[in-house]
Design a protein around this motif. Structure first.
Motif, mmCIF file in Angstrom:
data_model
loop_
_atom_site.group_PDB
_atom_site.id
_atom_site.type_symbol
_atom_site.label_atom_id
_atom_site.label_comp_id
_atom_site.label_asym_id
_atom_site.label_seq_id
_atom_site.Cartn_x
_atom_site.Cartn_y
_atom_site.Cartn_z
ATOM 1 N N GLY A 16 -12.919 66.362 125.273
ATOM 2 C CA GLY A 16 -13.262 65.035 124.791
ATOM 3 C C GLY A 16 -14.540 64.485 125.363
ATOM 4 O O GLY A 16 -15.200 65.086 126.189
ATOM 5 N N ALA A 17 -14.855 63.310 124.918
ATOM 6 C CA ALA A 17 -16.070 62.646 125.335
ATOM 7 C C ALA A 17 -15.848 61.951 126.675
ATOM 8 O O ALA A 17 -14.771 61.451 126.953
ATOM 9 C CB ALA A 17 -16.488 61.621 124.290
ATOM 10 N N ARG A 18 -16.876 61.932 127.458
ATOM 11 C CA ARG A 18 -16.808 61.206 128.721
ATOM 12 C C ARG A 18 -17.055 59.733 128.448
ATOM 13 O O ARG A 18 -17.850 59.373 127.592
ATOM 14 C CB ARG A 18 -17.867 61.735 129.669
ATOM 15 N N PRO A 19 -16.413 58.850 129.207
ATOM 16 C CA PRO A 19 -16.675 57.429 129.023
ATOM 17 C C PRO A 19 -18.118 57.122 129.384
ATOM 18 O O PRO A 19 -18.703 57.771 130.247
ATOM 19 C CB PRO A 19 -15.711 56.734 129.976
ATOM 20 N N GLY A 51 -18.288 59.670 120.166
ATOM 21 C CA GLY A 51 -17.437 60.207 121.221
ATOM 22 C C GLY A 51 -15.977 59.800 121.054
ATOM 23 O O GLY A 51 -15.065 60.591 121.326
ATOM 24 N N GLN A 52 -15.755 58.585 120.587
ATOM 25 C CA GLN A 52 -14.385 58.126 120.350
ATOM 26 C C GLN A 52 -13.731 58.914 119.215
ATOM 27 O O GLN A 52 -12.556 59.277 119.304
ATOM 28 C CB GLN A 52 -14.374 56.632 120.031
ATOM 29 N N VAL A 53 -14.476 59.168 118.169
ATOM 30 C CA VAL A 53 -13.931 59.957 117.054
ATOM 31 C C VAL A 53 -13.651 61.385 117.521
ATOM 32 O O VAL A 53 -12.607 61.958 117.209
ATOM 33 C CB VAL A 53 -14.878 59.935 115.836
ATOM 34 N N LEU A 54 -14.562 61.957 118.312
ATOM 35 C CA LEU A 54 -14.338 63.292 118.845
ATOM 36 C C LEU A 54 -13.099 63.316 119.741
ATOM 37 O O LEU A 54 -12.309 64.263 119.696
ATOM 38 C CB LEU A 54 -15.560 63.786 119.618
ATOM 39 N N THR A 59 -23.622 68.931 124.291
ATOM 40 C CA THR A 59 -24.985 69.394 124.524
ATOM 41 C C THR A 59 -25.994 68.462 123.864
ATOM 42 O O THR A 59 -26.999 68.089 124.480
ATOM 43 C CB THR A 59 -25.167 70.828 124.000
ATOM 44 N N LEU A 60 -25.734 68.070 122.624
ATOM 45 C CA LEU A 60 -26.645 67.160 121.925
ATOM 46 C C LEU A 60 -26.714 65.800 122.625
ATOM 47 O O LEU A 60 -27.780 65.210 122.751
ATOM 48 C CB LEU A 60 -26.212 66.977 120.467
ATOM 49 N N ARG A 61 -25.560 65.334 123.079
ATOM 50 C CA ARG A 61 -25.526 64.040 123.775
ATOM 51 C C ARG A 61 -26.286 64.138 125.098
ATOM 52 O O ARG A 61 -27.057 63.250 125.455
ATOM 53 C CB ARG A 61 -24.085 63.616 124.019
ATOM 54 N N GLY A 62 -26.082 65.223 125.822
ATOM 55 C CA GLY A 62 -26.805 65.419 127.074
ATOM 56 C C GLY A 62 -28.297 65.591 126.855
ATOM 57 O O GLY A 62 -29.111 65.095 127.637
#
Length: 155
Positions: free
Chosen positions: A37-40, A109-112, A143-146
């Motif tokens: 999942g996504a990190r807060p 991130g929430q949807v993921l 990766t894209l978010r980072g």
């Protein structure tokens, strides 16, 4: 030349990504090989070009509809439907990510996270190849978010 240096930085940091976990629960998931999942985010919120979810999403959540290009109730989604939903999610992410604000990344991130929660419930019903494909989509999103964070720091 800058693009190749950027890619090199991203790739060279991969072996150390597991050691940068601040949350012990996340470190345990990473150790077990479960990218889920996504990190807060502690980033400032900005105006989004699409609605940002504020609560748990029913099937008619407009943010979820936007990312998945479908109105689905993830709690009732079958295992065989998940790979297609992840693919739709990543297609939307790839197409729109360059113009996203922090709030839009958080909404994605929430949807993921919702997709990942359903995946955890039904993953044993999926063949290995589909599980691997989903894990690739999860990794690509992070990766894209980072990369966006790194690019912003370099600019």
């Amino acid at each position: 030349m800058q693009a190749s240096a950027f890619v090199f930085l991203l790739i060279s940091g991969l072996p150390f990504a597991g050691h940068a976990q601040a949350n012990p629960a996340q470190a345990e998931l990473l150790r077990r090989g479960e990218l889920t999942g996504a990190r807060p985010s502690a980033r400032p919120q900005t105006q989004a070009s699409f609605p940002v979810a504020r609560r748990a999403a029913p099937a008619s959540d407009p943010v979820q509809q936007h990312f998945l290009n479908a109105d689905v109730n993830l709690a009732q989604t079958s295992a065989s439907q998940l790979p297609d939903l992840y693919e739709r999610f990543m297609a939307t992410t790839r197409d729109e990510r360059r113009a996203w604000s922090y709030a839009q990344w958080d909404a994605a991130g929430q949807v993921l996270t919702r997709l990942n929660q359903r995946y955890e419930q039904v993953r044993t019903d999926l063949p290995f190849e589909e599980r691997l494909r989903i894990r690739s989509f999860q990794g690509e999103f992070h990766t894209l978010r980072g990369a966006r964070d790194v690019k912003e720091k370099l600019d």
